[in-house]
Design an enzyme around this catalytic site. Structure first.
Site, PDB file in Angstrom:
ATOM      1  CD  GLU A   1      -2.781   1.130   2.484  1.00 53.25           C
ATOM      2  OE1 GLU A   1      -3.615   2.046   2.618  1.00 53.25           O
ATOM      3  OE2 GLU A   1      -2.704   0.149   3.270  1.00 53.25           O
TER       4      GLU A   1
ATOM      5  CB  SER B   1     -10.229   4.504   7.358  1.00 48.98           C
ATOM      6  OG  SER B   1     -10.973   3.993   6.274  1.00 48.98           O
TER       7      SER B   1
ATOM      8  NE  ARG C   1       1.512   5.274   9.497  1.00 53.23           N
ATOM      9  CZ  ARG C   1       1.216   5.548  10.757  1.00 53.23           C
ATOM     10  NH1 ARG C   1       2.158   5.412  11.699  1.00 53.23           N
ATOM     11  NH2 ARG C   1       0.001   5.964  11.105  1.00 53.23           N
TER      12      ARG C   1
ATOM     13  CB  SER D   1      -0.167   7.117   6.965  1.00 57.77           C
ATOM     14  OG  SER D   1      -0.636   5.949   7.600  1.00 57.77           O
TER      15      SER D   1
END
Length: 318
Positions: free
Chosen positions: A165, A213, A228, A216
């Site tokens: 992802e 949702s 991240r 990040s």
């Protein structure tokens, strides 16, 4: 044979009308099959390519489904695959196929390179393990790609190839910034949406705030190099949940539509509600939000509000 997308001269359709719809690929030639899906915690997003009349030019389409309705998403992708199969059968029978119909997913030969064009290879979207004709592959990413992989494979009858992802996210954004005009802009109250041009060798480093949702925050330092560094559980899912609890609306599209007619100043406490004017010393305008939803409990403000106003306030909060 299958070719690459020629992304040179790519533009966003509708940008001059203040809309952001499809991405037009004016220099794309030939028929190429491309379809991918990103299944998140709230929405499943689909992107697919169609060609223009006589296989000249291309268009990247984007659509979304609620993840709770992932079966509808699978049915949509299946319709693309069947439309494409029918178009290719017509080509095999000596016809030209209907390359301009909507929404076909198209596949054929576009493998030759073109001078002056930027080739964005997506060879990983096709399977040719046996050395013969490649079969259709649906590339999937997001948490739902793992959760619903068996369902997609069963419903579509094709290979489902899962990509990471965060890698997909950063690679996709790099592609958009590098190849698509009017993709990067700055924003302020005084000068909304000022488009800027970023040279390919001057893109990095940058900070990517991905609002799904949850949220990040990713530091991108080069092609394929990222980490991240932070995030929060308050994101689009939070907006959806709070809107449902406060207004009873369940559909994501209905929630977005509701925000369009809302006025957050009827719910929020604004700087002007506190100071009566701008707070120039620290650069705050009277129209800045001082406290989300805090205006409703101040009796002296006597703010009257609707569900649409609540929706607008929550949208700005998230």
């Amino acid at each position: 044979m299958f070719g690459s997308i020629n992304s040179s001269g790519a533009i966003i359709d509708g940008i001059e009308q203040g809309e952001a719809n499809d991405i037009l690929l004016p220099n794309q030639l030939g028929r190429v099959q491309k379809v991918a899906v990103d299944i998140g915690g709230s929405l499943a997003k689909v992107v697919y390519l169609t060609s223009g009349p006589h296989n000249e030019g291309g268009r990247l389409h984007f659509t979304a489904f609620e993840t709770d309705n992932v079966e509808k998403c699978a049915a949509f992708i299946r319709s693309l695959l069947r439309t494409n199969e029918a178009a290719m059968t017509e080509v095999d029978d000596g016809g030209e196929g209907d390359s301009s119909c909507e929404p076909p997913l198209i596949t054929e030969d576009s493998s030759s390179s073109r001078e002056g064009g930027s080739e964005y290879s997506e060879s990983s979207m096709y399977s040719d393990a046996d050395g013969g004709d490649p079969g259709p592959v649906v590339v999937a990413t997001g948490g739902g790609a793992h959760r619903f992989r068996d369902l997609l494979q069963r419903e579509l009858g094709v290979e489902i190839r899962i990509e990471d992802e965060m890698e997909s996210l950063t690679t996709g954004l790099n592609f958009l910034m590098r190849e698509v005009a009017d993709e990067v802009f700055t924003y302020s109250e005084d000068r909304p949406m000022q488009f800027v041009t970023s040279a390919a060798d001057d893109m990095f480093p940058y900070m990517l705030v991905n609002i799904g949702s949850g949220v990040s925050i990713i530091k991108v330092t080069g092609e394929g190099t990222f980490e991240r560094i932070s995030g929060t559980s308050l994101g689009g899912g939070t907006l959806w949940g709070l809107l449902h609890l406060l207004t009873g609306v369940r559909s994501f599209d209905a929630m977005l539509e509701m925000t369009k007619s809302g006025d957050n100043t009827k719910v929020d406490m604004m700087v002007g509600d506190i100071y009566g004017t701008n707070y120039d010393k620290i650069g705050l305008k009277a129209t800045n939000i001082a406290s989300t939803m805090a205006g409703v409990y101040r009796k002296s403000l006597d703010k009257q509000y609707t569900d649409a106003d609540i929706a607008r306030s929550l949208l700005y909060m998230v």
